[in-house]
Write a protein that holds these residues in place. Structure first.
Motif, PDB file in Angstrom:
ATOM      1  N   ALA A   1       2.436 -10.229  18.493  1.00 17.51           N
ATOM      2  CA  ALA A   1       1.026  -9.947  18.740  1.00 17.51           C
ATOM      3  C   ALA A   1       0.646 -10.210  20.184  1.00 17.51           C
ATOM      4  CB  ALA A   1       0.161 -10.781  17.795  1.00 17.51           C
ATOM      5  N   ALA A   2       1.150 -11.288  20.776  1.00 14.00           N
ATOM      6  CA  ALA A   2       0.779 -11.629  22.141  1.00 14.00           C
ATOM      7  C   ALA A   2       1.241 -10.576  23.132  1.00 14.00           C
ATOM      8  CB  ALA A   2       1.382 -12.985  22.502  1.00 14.00           C
ATOM      9  N   GLU A   3       2.246  -9.757  22.739  1.00 17.20           N
ATOM     10  CA  GLU A   3       2.795  -8.765  23.648  1.00 17.20           C
ATOM     11  C   GLU A   3       2.040  -7.438  23.611  1.00 17.20           C
ATOM     12  OE1 GLU A   3       7.511  -9.599  23.841  1.00 17.20           O
ATOM     13  OE2 GLU A   3       6.736  -9.180  21.814  1.00 17.20           O
ATOM     14  N   VAL A   4       1.240  -7.210  22.572  1.00 16.08           N
ATOM     15  CA  VAL A   4       0.573  -5.910  22.452  1.00 16.08           C
ATOM     16  C   VAL A   4      -0.949  -6.004  22.392  1.00 16.08           C
ATOM     17  CG1 VAL A   4       2.532  -4.777  21.361  1.00 16.08           C
ATOM     18  CG2 VAL A   4       0.879  -5.963  19.942  1.00 16.08           C
ATOM     19  N   VAL A   5      -1.505  -7.079  21.825  1.00 19.90           N
ATOM     20  CA  VAL A   5      -2.960  -7.172  21.689  1.00 19.90           C
ATOM     21  C   VAL A   5      -3.592  -7.212  23.074  1.00 19.90           C
ATOM     22  CG1 VAL A   5      -4.869  -8.609  20.897  1.00 19.90           C
ATOM     23  CG2 VAL A   5      -2.877  -8.261  19.441  1.00 19.90           C
ATOM     24  N   GLY A   6      -4.596  -6.382  23.263  1.00 23.94           N
ATOM     25  CA  GLY A   6      -5.282  -6.280  24.547  1.00 23.94           C
ATOM     26  C   GLY A   6      -4.683  -5.259  25.477  1.00 23.94           C
ATOM     27  N   ARG A   7      -3.600  -4.630  25.104  1.00 23.10           N
ATOM     28  CA  ARG A   7      -2.948  -3.640  25.943  1.00 23.10           C
ATOM     29  C   ARG A   7      -3.129  -2.247  25.326  1.00 23.10           C
ATOM     30  NH1 ARG A   7       2.969  -5.559  27.581  1.00 23.10           N
ATOM     31  NH2 ARG A   7       2.597  -3.856  29.084  1.00 23.10           N
ATOM     32  N   PRO A   8      -3.007  -1.183  26.142  1.00 23.44           N
ATOM     33  CA  PRO A   8      -3.179   0.170  25.610  1.00 23.44           C
ATOM     34  C   PRO A   8      -2.057   0.538  24.646  1.00 23.44           C
ATOM     35  CG  PRO A   8      -2.454   0.250  27.889  1.00 23.44           C
ATOM     36  CD  PRO A   8      -2.777  -1.186  27.599  1.00 23.44           C
ATOM     37  N   ALA A   9      -2.432   1.289  23.601  1.00 25.26           N
ATOM     38  CA  ALA A   9      -1.460   1.695  22.590  1.00 25.26           C
ATOM     39  C   ALA A   9      -0.436   2.663  23.133  1.00 25.26           C
ATOM     40  CB  ALA A   9      -2.185   2.319  21.394  1.00 25.26           C
ATOM     41  N   SER A  10      -0.665   3.198  24.344  1.00 25.99           N
ATOM     42  CA  SER A  10       0.292   4.143  24.913  1.00 25.99           C
ATOM     43  C   SER A  10       1.645   3.502  25.154  1.00 25.99           C
ATOM     44  CB  SER A  10      -0.255   4.727  26.222  1.00 25.99           C
ATOM     45  OG  SER A  10      -0.557   3.677  27.143  1.00 25.99           O
ATOM     46  N   MET A  11       1.685   2.155  25.260  1.00 23.96           N
ATOM     47  CA  MET A  11       2.958   1.475  25.460  1.00 23.96           C
ATOM     48  C   MET A  11       3.870   1.609  24.245  1.00 23.96           C
ATOM     49  SD  MET A  11       2.050  -2.559  24.893  1.00 23.96           S
ATOM     50  CE  MET A  11       3.781  -3.017  24.849  1.00 23.96           C
ATOM     51  N   LEU A  12       3.279   1.942  23.104  1.00 20.09           N
ATOM     52  CA  LEU A  12       4.052   2.070  21.866  1.00 20.09           C
ATOM     53  C   LEU A  12       4.489   3.502  21.587  1.00 20.09           C
ATOM     54  CD1 LEU A  12       1.741  -0.139  19.620  1.00 20.09           C
ATOM     55  CD2 LEU A  12       3.792  -0.872  20.868  1.00 20.09           C
ATOM     56  N   VAL A  13       4.014   4.440  22.420  1.00 22.81           N
ATOM     57  CA  VAL A  13       4.279   5.854  22.174  1.00 22.81           C
ATOM     58  C   VAL A  13       5.468   6.296  23.005  1.00 22.81           C
ATOM     59  CG1 VAL A  13       3.354   8.195  22.272  1.00 22.81           C
ATOM     60  CG2 VAL A  13       1.862   6.282  21.661  1.00 22.81           C
ATOM     61  N   ALA A  14       6.450   6.917  22.358  1.00 23.93           N
ATOM     62  CA  ALA A  14       7.623   7.449  23.057  1.00 23.93           C
ATOM     63  C   ALA A  14       7.338   8.874  23.481  1.00 23.93           C
ATOM     64  CB  ALA A  14       8.856   7.383  22.159  1.00 23.93           C
ATOM     65  N   ALA A  15       6.599   9.030  24.587  1.00 26.79           N
ATOM     66  CA  ALA A  15       6.210  10.345  25.080  1.00 26.79           C
ATOM     67  C   ALA A  15       6.418  10.402  26.580  1.00 26.79           C
ATOM     68  CB  ALA A  15       4.751  10.641  24.731  1.00 26.79           C
ATOM     69  N   LYS A  16       6.605  11.630  27.113  1.00 29.06           N
ATOM     70  CA  LYS A  16       6.789  11.788  28.549  1.00 29.06           C
ATOM     71  C   LYS A  16       5.523  11.422  29.302  1.00 29.06           C
ATOM     72  CE  LYS A  16      10.262  15.465  28.129  1.00 29.06           C
ATOM     73  NZ  LYS A  16      10.615  16.874  28.472  1.00 29.06           N
ATOM     74  N   ASP A  17       4.368  11.689  28.698  1.00 29.17           N
ATOM     75  CA  ASP A  17       3.097  11.409  29.361  1.00 29.17           C
ATOM     76  C   ASP A  17       2.255  10.519  28.458  1.00 29.17           C
ATOM     77  OD1 ASP A  17       0.800  11.353  30.830  1.00 29.17           O
ATOM     78  OD2 ASP A  17       0.572  13.538  31.002  1.00 29.17           O
ATOM     79  N   PRO A  18       2.482   9.193  28.444  1.00 28.02           N
ATOM     80  CA  PRO A  18       1.730   8.292  27.566  1.00 28.02           C
ATOM     81  C   PRO A  18       0.222   8.334  27.818  1.00 28.02           C
ATOM     82  CG  PRO A  18       3.657   7.209  28.483  1.00 28.02           C
ATOM     83  CD  PRO A  18       3.499   8.482  29.226  1.00 28.02           C
ATOM     84  N   ASP A  19      -0.184   8.534  29.090  1.00 29.04           N
ATOM     85  CA  ASP A  19      -1.621   8.562  29.385  1.00 29.04           C
ATOM     86  C   ASP A  19      -2.302   9.753  28.704  1.00 29.04           C
ATOM     87  OD1 ASP A  19      -1.392   6.296  30.925  1.00 29.04           O
ATOM     88  OD2 ASP A  19      -1.036   7.421  32.781  1.00 29.04           O
ATOM     89  N   ARG A  20      -1.596  10.871  28.669  1.00 28.74           N
ATOM     90  CA  ARG A  20      -2.148  12.039  27.979  1.00 28.74           C
ATOM     91  C   ARG A  20      -2.308  11.770  26.486  1.00 28.74           C
ATOM     92  NH1 ARG A  20       0.610  18.113  27.919  1.00 28.74           N
ATOM     93  NH2 ARG A  20      -1.074  19.126  26.683  1.00 28.74           N
TER      94      ARG A  20
END
Length: 744
Positions: free
Chosen positions: A62-81
């Motif tokens: 939890a400490a590694e993901v809470v408060g951070r954007p969910a894009s870090m969990l997405v395996a995509a070329k363009d996480p921001d998109r």
């Protein structure tokens, strides 16, 4: 979000222990064992809640993901998109599900189906995101074997898990399908939120009882209202308590089956649907065919309905048609025990059938067919045994058809009704690879039982009708002659309606001075009694006419004679002599005409009968106004006659009401149609009578073609009411010619 106070809303219990800013859920272990992997996102796509189940699947704490954007969990070329797409989705406020490629902490990527449901909170909205597997089931429970998890996920029975607060924390695909549009939106919700009203309260009460006592509740029926549907569904549910490793209850398992889609209910619906298509008439052959048609292809690929000697297939016995089965000789194929009455096949041309409708069916003396017939018990052979040494060795023609067409499953059900075995219904499968099951056999037995009752009713009706027809044939004049005065032609069509053969009749009586008396009548009632009464009335009428009374006097004396017979019946003489009581009352309509070929005068009187018609040589059709008078049998004896002078070659048409009255048209419309039919001239009086019948009964005419002119009773047995028609074409004689005539 370890509690409702922390996380607020419906999702917290469903998510199990949820960490905010690195806080772990207190007392999480028991609930974790039944929690799906889940997270909570805000509208910007920031992770605000994380469950231990999610940590187990992706490896992030939890400490590694809470408060951070969910894009870090997405395996995509363009996480921001991907994050921008989520933000647009979140603003819409609608639930969402889809496949997303996720990246675990160790760098591996895998596809997962995610479902997101909105969660209201003060000042905004969070989203509860749950992971489900490729089969559509929430990723729960963690089991030692993937096979066990897949078994629960793919179970055809709706399975759902509810925690101790009775919030839904897991459901499989079948349960989601039961919710239809609601789908997995029940995750995180209380039962009373999923199913408001009395139904939801009853389910909650049952679940609480299970949690408290540990005793399961088995097969309790309840209604389930799906959003967007008008009708409620009926489900049968069983509830079991789920205990943790320490023995404490951690939730309730709900196993629900949609009764509307259960096998038993489907059988009942199928039986009701097929049963409504059988027994629509009192015709034996049609009823047998309806049974065969109802079962193909829903229950069988090939069906035959074969009836024994006790069930005549029609009026062939009375007409001297097909010989009885007990007079047919045995053949190498066996004994002629049945006659085929109906058959249906899923294949064009019915290649399975060896015998056609109406033909005798031969079976070996030792075969499933004879055993089922004599025992009255169903022969159930889900896997048809075609090995050497079976009964098929004595029935090579059947054996060849079975092998050629791949017949593999057989059910033979006797047609039993009121203690009698009427025949057999045979059900075969060849295109359908599944063998008949016990449930199929029970359904077929119930269907055949219903059909047997209809066949027995048709058999009884057919026998009485055949007897009435035979009686009517014997009582009605087989030869009509108008002497030198008129040329005669007549037609009689028995009724094809359920009420049976009626009492219509006609006759011609030769009188002194070459005159002729023409009679037509219609006895009230149908069946064998009406035919017997017709015979009595015809005899009395012919006797009175032979005394050479004028038409009105003949009807008056006939009325008096019938009144005396009715008085005798009403005194109950039959009962005093050991009978069942007073006999049937006799009444009828009747018309009597006397034509004199010397004066060309025709005197006509009527006792409530349809008006006669006269067709002049030029084709003009007249309906003379004849005082109708009361029907015969009322005792009034008040009748009048009218006298017409007819040109030579005129046609007098006497008929019964069955010719002009139909269910769709009244008497006036029928007379108009009859006038149009009579206006068409014909050189032959026989052709003329056939033309009239054909024009007035086009349905019967199309089905059977021109009527047989060989005798007074002819044509198909399909009219709504009996039809009698008597045509007389007038001749003219000199007094000397008339004097030279002698009555037989």
């Amino acid at each position: 979000m370890g509690s409702e106070a922390e996380g607020g809303g419906a999702g917290s219990a469903a998510a199990g222990p949820v960490a905010h800013g690195g806080r772990g859920g207190e007392g999480a272990a028991p609930v974790e064992s039944v929690a799906p992997p889940a997270a909570v996102l805000d509208e910007r796509g920031t992770v605000v809640g994380w469950t231990l189940a999610a940590e187990r699947v992706l490896g992030y704490r939890a400490a590694e993901v809470v408060g951070r954007p969910a894009s870090m969990l997405v395996a995509a070329k363009d996480p921001d998109r991907a994050l921008a797409w989520w933000t647009r989705r979140a603003r819409s406020g609608r639930s969402w599900s889809g496949t997303v490629a996720l990246r675990a902490k160790d760098g591996t990527a895998s596809s997962a189906v995610l479902e997101a449901s909105p969660m209201a909170r003060d000042g905004g909205r969070d989203w509860f995101v749950t992971g489900i597997d490729q089969f559509g089931a929430a990723l729960w429970p963690p089991m030692d074997t993937s096979a066990a998890a897949a078994l629960m996920a793919r179970s055809p029975v709706g399975l759902s898990i509810w925690d101790t607060d009775l919030r839904c924390i897991w459901l499989n695909a079948a349960a989601a399908h039961q919710d239809d549009l609601l789908g997995r939106q029940r995750l995180g919700r209380l039962m009373t939120e999923v199913q408001p009203g009395r139904s939801g309260l009853n389910i909650v009460e049952a679940m609480r009882q299970v949690l408290r006592t540990g005793n399961p509740v088995i097969e309790r029926e309840y209604t389930w209202q799906v959003p967007g549907e008008e009708n409620e569904r009926i489900l049968s549910a069983s509830y079991f308590r789920v205990d943790g490793a320490d023995g404490r209850p951690i939730g309730v398992c709900n196993m629900a089956t949609d009764i509307d889609k259960s096998l038993a209910r489907q059988h009942l619906l199928t039986l009701g649907e097929m049963g409504s298509r059988i027994g629509t008439t009192l015709d034996v052959v049609q009823t047998a065919q309806e049974l065969a048609d109802a079962a193909v292809p829903l229950l069988a690929d090939y069906v035959t309905v074969d009836l024994g000697e006790t069930v005549p297939l029609g009026a062939e016995e009375a007409a001297g048609g097909e010989p009885p089965l007990n007079r047919l000789q045995a053949s190498p194929e066996g004994m002629p025990i049945f006659r085929r009455a109906g058959a249906a096949s899923s294949r064009r041309g019915m290649p399975e059938s060896i015998w056609r409708i109406g033909e005798p069916v031969y079976v070996p003396s030792s075969s499933p067919f004879t055993r089922a017939l004599y025992s009255g018990q169903t022969h159930f052979e889900p896997y048809l045994d075609t090995s050497p040494g079976t009964w098929l060795a004595r029935d090579p023609r059947r054996a060849r058809r079975i092998t050629q067409l791949g017949m593999h499953s057989l059910v033979i059900v006797p047609l039993r009704a009121r203690g009698n075995v009427l025949g057999e219904a045979v059900f075969v499968r060849h295109d359908n690879p599944l063998p008949f099951s016990r449930d199929d056999m029970l359904l077929l037995e119930e269907l055949v039982h219903r059909a047997a009752l209809s066949l027995d009713n048709a058999r009884r009706y057919s026998r009485e009708r055949t007897a009435a027809l035979a009686l009517q044939r014997n009582l009605m004049s087989s030869t009509l002659t108008g002497g030198a005065a008129v040329e005669l032609a007549a037609r009689y069509l028995p009724s094809g309606a359920h009420k049976g053969v009626g009492g219509d009749w006609f006759d011609a009586v030769l009188l002194p001075d070459a005159r002729v008396g023409l009679v037509i009548g219609d006895v009230v009632g149908h069946g064998i009694h009406a035919a017997a009464l017709m015979g009595q009335l015809r005899t009395v009428t012919a006797t009175l006419a032979d005394l050479d009374f004028p038409p009105e006097e003949v009807l008056a004396r006939l009325d008096r004679s019938v009144g005396v017979m009715n008085d005798r019946n009403s005194t109950g003489d039959d009962a005093r002599e050991g009978g069942d009581g007073p006999g049937p009352m006799m009444t009828c309509t009747c018309a009597y005409a006397v034509y004199d070929p010397v004066t060309r005068q025709c005197a006509i009187a009527s006792a409530g009968h349809p008006p006669p018609a006269v067709v002049l040589p030029g084709g003009t059709v007249l309906f003379p106004e004849v005082p109708p008078g009361p029907p015969i049998g009322l005792g009034t004896m008040a009748y009048e006659s009218v006298t017409l002078e007819l040109p030579e070659g005129s046609v007098i048409a006497l008929y019964t009401d069955g010719l002009i009255e139909t269910r769709e048209a009244d008497l006036g419309a029928g007379l108009e149609r009859l006038g149009a039919a009579l206006a068409r001239p014909a050189t032959s009086l026989e052709e003329y009578s056939s033309h009239i019948i054909g024009a007035m009964t086009p349905r019967i005419w199309r089905q059977a073609g021109p009527l047989d002119a060989a005798g007074p009773i002819a044509g198909p047995l399909a009219a709504d009411d009996d039809i009698a028609l008597l045509l007389a074409r007038t001749r003219v004689l000199t007094p000397d010619q008339a004097a030279a005539q002698r009555r037989p």
